[in-house]
Design an enzyme around this catalytic site. Structure first.
Site, PDB file in Angstrom:
ATOM      1  N   LYS A 143       0.772  -1.309   0.031  1.00 32.32           N
ATOM      2  CA  LYS A 143      -0.043  -0.019  -0.009  1.00 32.32           C
ATOM      3  C   LYS A 143       0.983   1.233  -0.025  1.00 32.32           C
ATOM      4  CE  LYS A 143      -0.622   0.617   5.064  1.00 32.32           C
ATOM      5  NZ  LYS A 143      -0.030   1.662   4.907  1.00 32.32           N
ATOM      6  N   THR A 144       2.140   1.113   0.767  1.00 30.54           N
ATOM      7  CA  THR A 144       2.928   2.570   0.840  1.00 30.54           C
ATOM      8  C   THR A 144       3.399   2.729  -0.677  1.00 30.54           C
ATOM      9  OG1 THR A 144       3.455   1.874   3.072  1.00 30.54           O
ATOM     10  CG2 THR A 144       4.892   3.574   1.744  1.00 30.54           C
ATOM     11  N   ASP A 158      -3.769   7.528   4.693  1.00 34.35           N
ATOM     12  CA  ASP A 158      -3.377   6.189   4.672  1.00 34.35           C
ATOM     13  C   ASP A 158      -3.781   5.780   6.117  1.00 34.35           C
ATOM     14  OD1 ASP A 158      -1.552   3.740   4.493  1.00 34.35           O
ATOM     15  OD2 ASP A 158       0.073   4.871   5.222  1.00 34.35           O
ATOM     16  N   GLU A 159      -3.984   4.341   6.370  1.00 33.56           N
ATOM     17  CA  GLU A 159      -4.441   3.627   7.622  1.00 33.56           C
ATOM     18  C   GLU A 159      -5.606   4.206   7.907  1.00 33.56           C
ATOM     19  OE1 GLU A 159      -2.790   1.159   8.660  1.00 33.56           O
ATOM     20  OE2 GLU A 159      -0.773   1.427   8.422  1.00 33.56           O
ATOM     21  N   GLN A 215      -7.389  -5.017   9.798  1.00 31.43           N
ATOM     22  CA  GLN A 215      -6.490  -4.431  10.693  1.00 31.43           C
ATOM     23  C   GLN A 215      -6.731  -3.327  11.654  1.00 31.43           C
ATOM     24  OE1 GLN A 215      -2.063  -4.681   9.067  1.00 31.43           O
ATOM     25  NE2 GLN A 215      -3.326  -4.633   7.224  1.00 31.43           N
ATOM     26  N   ARG A 234       2.470 -10.687  10.394  1.00 31.53           N
ATOM     27  CA  ARG A 234       3.556  -9.890  10.663  1.00 31.53           C
ATOM     28  C   ARG A 234       4.836 -10.859  10.201  1.00 31.53           C
ATOM     29  NH1 ARG A 234       2.322  -5.760   9.891  1.00 31.53           N
ATOM     30  NH2 ARG A 234       0.175  -6.962   9.574  1.00 31.53           N
TER      31      ARG A 234
END
Length: 674
Positions: A36-37, A219-220, A250, A607
Site C-alpha cells: 500500500k505504501t 493512509d491507515e 487491521q 507480521r
C-alpha cells in the site's frame, strides 16, 4: 515510455487501477503486505506527472516514521524540489500547523504551547483538587482517557453530563478545558478538534484550506476517528478528490477512538466512490496467509478480501503447546538460539509478540539466561525520563516564556525554594501585572511571601533563560551546544550528577541528557535550513519515540501486537495464544464483540514472512494464582493442513533460577547446540 507510464511499471493490475483512478472518491482496501505504501507514493507521483500542482497535494498518516518513509519514496519518484512542496504529514502535525496559522481566529497566542501526557496528568490533578475529588483515590489517567474519548467522539462537557454514569468525568472535563485556556495551552486532542471547529464556523477559512489541498490521500484510514473523518470530509466535500487507503481487517485501535465504520461505511458516505481491493501479498508465504485468511473470515462485519501470494506455500505455521509460561519462554529462547547458530540468522530476524506487556517478563528472563540480545519496545520511554523532560521544559521556556506548564516544572529544579504556594503567588502576580511567568521572575521581590534569597534565585533564572534566548537567536547553528550551556548555567548538570536516588541517579542521568543532545544534533543535521529550537520541540512533542542512534543493533524485537502493526520479521513468535490473553479476559467477561480481538490475532499472524510460531501454555497466572488454560478459540479456525502441532512439556514455573538455567541447557542439548 512517458513518465506517467514509467511510474506504472511493475504494479499489479489492482495497484495500477488504484494509482490512475480519477473522478471521485477512492477506497483502496489494502490487505496486509499488499504494497500500500508503494501505491500511495506512486499515486502521488502520478498526480504530479499528470498536472496536479505539488503544493495542492496532501497525504495524511498516523506516525512521523510513516510520514517520513512516504515522503522519501515520493522524493525518489518526483525529485526533491517537487517533493518539498507536497504536504506529507501526520494528522496531529497538520493540526499543529493549522493551529499555528489560525491562532488569531482561534483566540490563541503564538507560539503554541503543546502539552504532553504528563502535563495533562498534572492539569487533571489540579482540576480534581478544585472539584474536591481526591486524586489519590481517583486516578487522573482514567479521567483523561474518558475526556479524550468524549472529545474524539465530538462530545462536549454538557453532552457528557447527560449520561448518568459520566457526571464526574463531565465536571473534570469542563474544568480541564478551563485549565487549558487559562494556561494558553493546547493538547493533542485540540490539534484535531480546533481545526474542525474553525472549518465549521468560518466559511472563509474553509474555502482557503479547501483551495490549498485539492487532492487528499489518507493512509491507515481504518484508524481514523470521527473527528478525523469529519475534517477530511469537509476538506474534500467540494472537489471530492479523496483517496483513502486502509484495511478494516487491521482495525485494532477501537479502544483509543478509532472508528471502523469510517471504512466499512465509506461507500455510504460517498455513494460515487470506487472501491479497489489489493489482495496480492508480497510479505508472507502461502501457509501463513491461509492461516490468517481462515481466522479473519469468521468476522461478519468486514470488506471481503482474501490474501494470496505467488511465492509458494513455504513452511506450515507451528502451533506449540507448553506446560506453563516459563516453559513457553524457554522454548522461544531455545528455538531462536538454534536458528541463530544453525541457520546463521541475525537476531534482528526474530520478532516476539504478545497481547499484554506483562507477558514479556518470562521471555526477558529466558533471553537473559540464554544471552540473547533483545529490545523491548514500548517500555519506559526515553522521553518519559525525568531528566529528559526537565531539559525539554527548559527549552520550551526558552522558546516560549509564556509556557506555564514548562515553567511550573523547572521553577524549582534545581531547588530554589519555590514550593506550590510561592509558585501560585508568583503566577497570580504575573496575571495581575500581565506578565509571562518568566518576566514575573525578574520582579519576584515584589511578590508577597517570597523571600529575598528566593527572589534572587528567580531573578537569576530569568537572566539565564534570557541569555539562552539570545544565544539561540544568534547561534542557531548549534542548538545542542546552546542547550548544554543552558544546563550548565542553571545548575541542572551538577544537580543530576549529585542525584543520590537509586536506579538512574548520578552520572547515569547526565549520560541520558548527553544522548538527548546527540538526538538534537542528528535532527538538526537533517532538518530544513532555518529550523530552530521551536521546530525541534514540536517534532519531539509529536513523536516521542526513542531517539535514533547509529546502526540498529542486532537484537530480537519484543513488543505487543498493537505496537507491531506495520512491522514484519522473517521469523515471528506469537506467544500466549490462549483464552484470557487472546482474546483478552476483559472482553470475554464483558461478553463483548470479539471482532477486534480476532483482528488483533490476524495482525499478529501477518507480521511473519517465512516462519510463524503460535505458542500457548496449559497453565496461566491470574490474580488467584496458577490456573489451567486452554488454547485460544482463534486457533480452531485454522485448517489442519496449514499447521504443524508441537507439544512440549518443560518443567514447572515454580523452579528456581538455577533450575531454569539447567532447563535451558537441556533444551539446547535437545537441539544439538550448547
Amino acid at each position: 515510455m512517458s513518465e506517467p507510464d514509467r511510474l506504472l511499471a511493475g504494479l499489479n493490475p489492482q495497484q495500477r487501477e488504484a494509482v490512475i483512478h480519477r473522478g471521485g472518491p477512492l477506497l483502496v482496501l489494502a490487505g496486509a503486505g499488499s504494497g500500500k505504501t508503494r501505491v500511495i507514493a506512486v499515486r502521488i507521483a502520478h498526480l504530479v506527472e499528470t498536472g496536479t500542482p505539488p503544493e495542492h497535494i496532501l497525504a495524511l498518516t498516523f506516525t512521523n516514521k510513516a510520514a517520513g518513509e512516504m515522503a522519501e519514496r515520493v522524493a525518489q519518484l518526483v525529485g526533491a524540489a517537487a517533493a518539498a512542496e507536497i504536504t506529507v504529514s501526520t494528522f496531529h502535525a497538520l493540526g499543529l500547523r493549522f493551529v499555528e496559522e489560525e491562532a488569531r481566529k482561534l483566540g490563541l497566542s503564538r507560539p503554541i504551547t503543546l502539552i504532553d501526557a504528563s502535563d495533562q496528568a498534572v492539569a487533571v490533578r489540579q482540576c480534581l483538587k478544585r472539584l474536591r475529588i481526591d486524586p489519590r483515590r481517583h486516578d487522573p489517567r482514567l479521567f483523561l482517557t474518558g475526556i479524550s474519548r468524549a472529545r474524539n467522539a465530538g462530545l462536549s462537557p454538557d453532552d457528557l453530563a447527560k449520561r448518568s454514569d459520566s457526571r464526574y468525568t463531565a465536571a473534570v472535563y469542563a474544568a480541564y478545558i478551563e485549565w487549558l485556556r487559562a494556561n494558553r495551552a493546547v493538547d493533542f486532542d485540540d490539534l484535531l478538534l480546533l481545526p474542525l471547529q474553525l472549518l465549521r464556523a468560518d466559511p472563509e477559512a474553509l474555502a482557503r484550506w479547501r483551495a490549498r489541498f485539492q487532492a487528499v490521500l489518507v493512509d491507515e484510514y481504518q484508524d481514523t476517528n470521527l473527528v478525523q473523518f469529519e475534517f477530511v470530509r469537509m476538506l474534500t466535500d467540494e472537489h471530492r478528490h479523496l483517496c483513502v487507503v486502509g484495511d478494516d481487517d487491521q482495525s485494532i485501535y477501537g479502544w483509543r477512538g478509532a472508528c471502523i465504520d469510517n471504512i466499512l461505511q465509506f461507500e455510504s458516505w460517498f455513494p460515487d466512490a470506487r472501491a479497489i481491493a489489493l489482495e496480492q501479498n508480497y510479505r508472507s508465504t502461502g501457509h501463513i496467509l491461509a492461516s490468517a485468511n481462515a481466522v479473519i473470515a469468521l468476522n461478519s462485519s468486514r470488506k471481503e478480501k482474501r490474501l494470496w501470494c505467488d511465492s509458494g506455500d513455504g513452511e506450515r505455521a507451528r502451533v506449540v503447546v507448553c506446560k506453563d509460561p516459563v516453559a513457553e519462554a524457554s522454548f522461544v529462547a531455545a528455538e531462536i538460539h538454534r536458528a541463530h547458530t544453525e541457520e546463521d540468522r541475525p537476531y534482528a530476524d526474530f520478532g516476539v509478540l504478545f497481547r499484554a506487556s506483562a507477558q514479556a517478563s518470562a521471555i526477558e528472563e529466558a533471553f537473559r539466561l540464554a544471552g540473547i540480545p533483545y529490545r523491548l519496545a514500548g517500555a519506559f520511554g526515553f522521553y518519559e525520563r525525568k531528566e529528559v523532560k526537565d531539559v525539554i521544559a527548559y527549552l520550551r521556556l526558552v522558546h516560549n516564556p509564556k509556557d506555564r506548564s514548562a515553567f511550573a516544572r523547572i521553577v524549582n529544579f534545581p531547588q530554589r525554594g519555590i514550593g506550590p504556594k510561592r509558585l501560585e503567588a508568583l503566577l497570580a502576580f504575573a496575571d495581575t501585572e500581565h506578565l509571562s511567568p518568566l518576566a514575573a521572575c525578574a520582579r519576584a521581590g515584589e511578590v508577597s511571601g517570597i523571600s529575598r534569597a528566593e527572589a534572587a534565585a528567580l531573578g537569576e533564572l530569568h537572566a539565564v533563560i534570557e541569555r539562552a534566548r539570545a544565544r539561540f537567536a544568534s547561534n542557531g547553528a548549534d542548538l545542542a551546544g546552546v542547550a548544554e550551556q543552558l544546563c550548565e548555567e542553571v545548575g541542572a548538570r551538577a544537580a543530576w550528577i549529585r542525584d543520590p536516588t537509586e536506579g538512574p541517579g548520578g552520572h547515569t542521568r547526565w549520560r541520558t541528557v548527553e544522548a538527548l543532545m546527540g538526538a538534537i544534533r542528528r535532527w538538526q543535521a537533517r532538518a530544513r535550513p532555518g529550523s530552530d529550537i521551536g521546530d525541534w520541540i514540536q517534532t519531539t512533542a509529536l513523536d516521542r519515540r526513542e531517539p535514533e542512534g547509529g546502526d540498529v543493533e542486532d537484537q530480537v524485537s519484543l513488543m505487543t501486537v498493537h505496537a507491531s502493526k506495520g512491522l514484519e520479521w522473517p521469523v515471528c513468535f506469537v506467544i500466549g495464544c490462549q483464552e484470557g490473553a487472546m482474546p483478552h479476559q476483559r472482553t470475554i467477561d464483558e461478553g463483548g464483540d470479539l471482532s477486534e480481538e480476532r483482528r488483533l490475532f490476524y495482525v499478529a499472524i501477518t507480521r511473519a514472512r517465512t516462519r510463524l510460531y503460535l505458542t500457548w501454555s496449559r497453565t496461566r497466572r491470574t490474580f488467584h494464582g496458577r490456573e489451567p488454560a486452554r488454547r485460544t478459540r482463534f486457533l480452531d479456525a485454522i485448517p489442519a493442513d496449514h499447521i504443524e502441532l508441537i507439544d512440549r512439556q518443560h518443567g514447572g514455573s515454580e523452579a528456581s533460577k538455577e533450575t531454569n538455567q539447567a532447563r535451558f541447557a537441556a533444551l539446547l542439548d535437545r537441539y544439538g547446540k550448547r
